[in-house]
Design a protein around this motif. Structure first.
Motif, short mmCIF file in Angstrom:
data_model
loop_
_atom_site.label_atom_id
_atom_site.label_comp_id
_atom_site.label_asym_id
_atom_site.label_seq_id
_atom_site.Cartn_x
_atom_site.Cartn_y
_atom_site.Cartn_z
N UNK A 13 -70.40 2.07 96.98
CA UNK A 13 -68.95 1.90 96.77
C UNK A 13 -68.69 0.89 95.66
N UNK A 14 -69.33 -0.25 95.74
CA UNK A 14 -69.07 -1.32 94.79
C UNK A 14 -69.38 -0.89 93.35
N UNK A 15 -70.60 -0.40 93.12
CA UNK A 15 -71.01 -0.10 91.75
C UNK A 15 -70.31 1.13 91.17
N UNK A 16 -69.79 2.02 92.02
CA UNK A 16 -69.06 3.17 91.50
C UNK A 16 -67.55 2.90 91.41
N UNK A 17 -67.09 1.83 92.04
CA UNK A 17 -65.65 1.57 92.05
C UNK A 17 -65.22 0.40 91.18
N UNK A 18 -66.08 -0.54 90.88
CA UNK A 18 -65.67 -1.77 90.22
C UNK A 18 -65.05 -1.50 88.84
N UNK A 19 -65.63 -0.62 88.06
CA UNK A 19 -65.08 -0.34 86.73
C UNK A 19 -63.72 0.37 86.81
N UNK A 20 -63.56 1.42 87.63
CA UNK A 20 -62.22 2.01 87.75
C UNK A 20 -61.17 1.02 88.26
N UNK A 21 -61.56 0.14 89.16
CA UNK A 21 -60.61 -0.84 89.68
C UNK A 21 -60.19 -1.82 88.58
N UNK A 22 -61.15 -2.32 87.83
CA UNK A 22 -60.80 -3.25 86.76
C UNK A 22 -60.01 -2.54 85.66
N UNK A 23 -60.30 -1.28 85.40
CA UNK A 23 -59.52 -0.52 84.41
C UNK A 23 -58.07 -0.37 84.89
N UNK A 24 -57.89 -0.13 86.19
CA UNK A 24 -56.54 -0.02 86.75
C UNK A 24 -55.79 -1.34 86.61
N UNK A 25 -56.46 -2.44 86.87
CA UNK A 25 -55.82 -3.76 86.76
C UNK A 25 -55.49 -4.07 85.30
N UNK A 26 -56.39 -3.71 84.40
CA UNK A 26 -56.16 -3.93 82.97
C UNK A 26 -54.96 -3.12 82.48
N UNK A 27 -54.88 -1.90 82.96
CA UNK A 27 -53.76 -1.03 82.60
C UNK A 27 -52.43 -1.59 83.13
N UNK A 28 -52.46 -2.13 84.33
CA UNK A 28 -51.24 -2.65 84.95
C UNK A 28 -50.82 -4.01 84.40
N UNK A 29 -51.80 -4.88 84.09
CA UNK A 29 -51.47 -6.27 83.75
C UNK A 29 -51.83 -6.67 82.32
N UNK A 30 -52.47 -5.79 81.57
CA UNK A 30 -52.73 -6.01 80.15
C UNK A 30 -53.39 -7.34 79.81
N UNK A 31 -52.77 -8.09 78.91
CA UNK A 31 -53.34 -9.36 78.43
C UNK A 31 -53.53 -10.38 79.55
N UNK A 32 -52.64 -10.37 80.53
CA UNK A 32 -52.78 -11.31 81.65
C UNK A 32 -54.11 -11.08 82.36
N UNK A 33 -54.46 -9.81 82.55
CA UNK A 33 -55.73 -9.50 83.20
C UNK A 33 -56.90 -9.80 82.28
N UNK A 34 -56.77 -9.54 80.98
CA UNK A 34 -57.83 -9.88 80.01
C UNK A 34 -58.16 -11.36 80.07
N UNK A 35 -57.14 -12.19 80.06
CA UNK A 35 -57.36 -13.65 80.12
C UNK A 35 -57.99 -14.05 81.45
N UNK B 44 -51.74 0.09 93.75
CA UNK B 44 -50.90 -1.04 93.35
C UNK B 44 -49.55 -0.87 94.03
N UNK B 45 -49.00 -1.98 94.50
CA UNK B 45 -47.72 -1.97 95.21
C UNK B 45 -46.57 -2.15 94.23
N UNK B 46 -45.37 -1.82 94.69
CA UNK B 46 -44.18 -2.09 93.90
C UNK B 46 -44.08 -3.60 93.71
N UNK B 47 -43.74 -4.04 92.51
CA UNK B 47 -43.68 -5.46 92.16
C UNK B 47 -45.02 -6.16 92.38
N UNK B 48 -46.11 -5.44 92.13
CA UNK B 48 -47.45 -5.99 92.33
C UNK B 48 -47.67 -7.18 91.40
N UNK B 49 -48.25 -8.23 91.95
CA UNK B 49 -48.55 -9.43 91.17
C UNK B 49 -50.06 -9.62 91.10
#
Length: 196
Positions: A161-183, A111-116
Motif C-alpha cells: 500500500x505504502x510504496x504504491x500509494x505515496x507518489x499518487x498521494x503526494x501528487x494529489x497534495x501538490x495539485x491541491x496546494x501547489x507552492x505551499x506543498x512544495x515548500x 480531500x475535504x471541502x475547505x481542506x487545509x
C-alpha cells in the motif's frame, strides 16, 4: 503461566482493538465532511484490500487456528518486549496524527471541502506520520506473532500500500496546494526523520 505465543496474540488483538477505538470518533466526524477530491475507487481500493489482508486477515487466521504451523518459530522474550514498545509507539503516533488532522483525515485518497494542509504538531517534520504509525504497527505484528507468514504479512501488505500509494498521494497534495506543498515537502521527511 501464559506462554509468550499466547501473550503475543492477545497483545496483537489488544493493539488492533485500540487502533480501531482511537480511529472511530475521527472516522465518524470525517465522514460528515463534504469531499472535493475522491480517488478511492479502483487502484486505491485494491491497495487497501491488500493492506487489510496483511495487517488483519492473515494474522487473525493465525491467532484463531495456529495456521500456517510450518511457519511458526520459538517466541523470543526480547522480540516480545520490542513488540510491546513499538506497539505503544504506534498507538501514540496514530492518536497524534488523527488529532492533528481532525476532519482533514481520510482513510483513502480524498480531500475535504475547505481542506487545509496540516504542517504543525506531529506534521512539522514528517509529512506522513500516519504511515509511520502503520509501519510501527506492522513491525509490532512481526515482533509479537512468532510465525513467519502471519508476523511478516503486515509488513508486506502495508508495504505494498505504502510504496504504491505515496507518489499518487503526494501528487494529489501538490495539485491541491501547489507552492505551499512544495515548500512543505522541501523541509520535511516522508516518514522517518533523517532517513526517508
Amino acid at each position: 503461566m501464559i506462554s509468550l505465543v499466547t501473550a503475543g496474540k492477545a497483545l496483537w488483538v489488544l493493539l488492533v482493538a485500540s487502533w480501531y477505538l482511537l480511529r472511530r470518533p475521527f472516522d465518524r466526524r470525517a465522514r460528515r465532511a463534504k469531499l472535493t477530491v475522491d480517488r478511492r475507487r479502483g487502484a486505491d481500493m485494491i491497495r487497501l484490500a491488500i493492506s487489510l489482508t496483511g495487517l488483519g486477515i492473515i494474522p487473525v487466521i493465525y491467532i484463531v487456528t495456529g495456521q500456517p504451523r510450518f511457519a511458526s518459530y520459538q517466541a523470543n522474550p526480547l522480540l516480545f518486549t520490542l513488540g510491546i514498545l513499538t506497539g505503544i509507539a504506534a498507538l501514540v503516533l496514530f492518536r497524534l496524527t488523527h488529532k492533528a488532522l481532525g476532519q482533514m483525515w481520510s482513510v483513502s485518497l480524498q480531500l475535504k471541502q475547505d481542506h487545509k494542509l496540516i504542517t504543525t504538531g506531529i506534521y512539522k517534520r514528517v509529512r506522513h506520520p500516519m504511515y509511520t504509525a502503520f509501519w510501527l504497527m506492522a513491525l509490532t505484528q512481526a515482533l509479537l506473532l512468532p510465525n513467519y507468514v502471519a508476523g511478516l504479512a503486515g509488513l508486506v501488505g502495508f508495504g505494498f500500500l505504502f510504496f504504491s500509494r505515496i507518489r499518487p498521494e503526494e501528487a494529489m497534495m501538490e495539485e491541491a496546494f501547489g507552492d505551499e506543498y512544495h515548500r512543505y515537502r522541501a523541509r520535511t521527511w516522508r516518514v522517518l526523520p533523517f532517513v526517508y
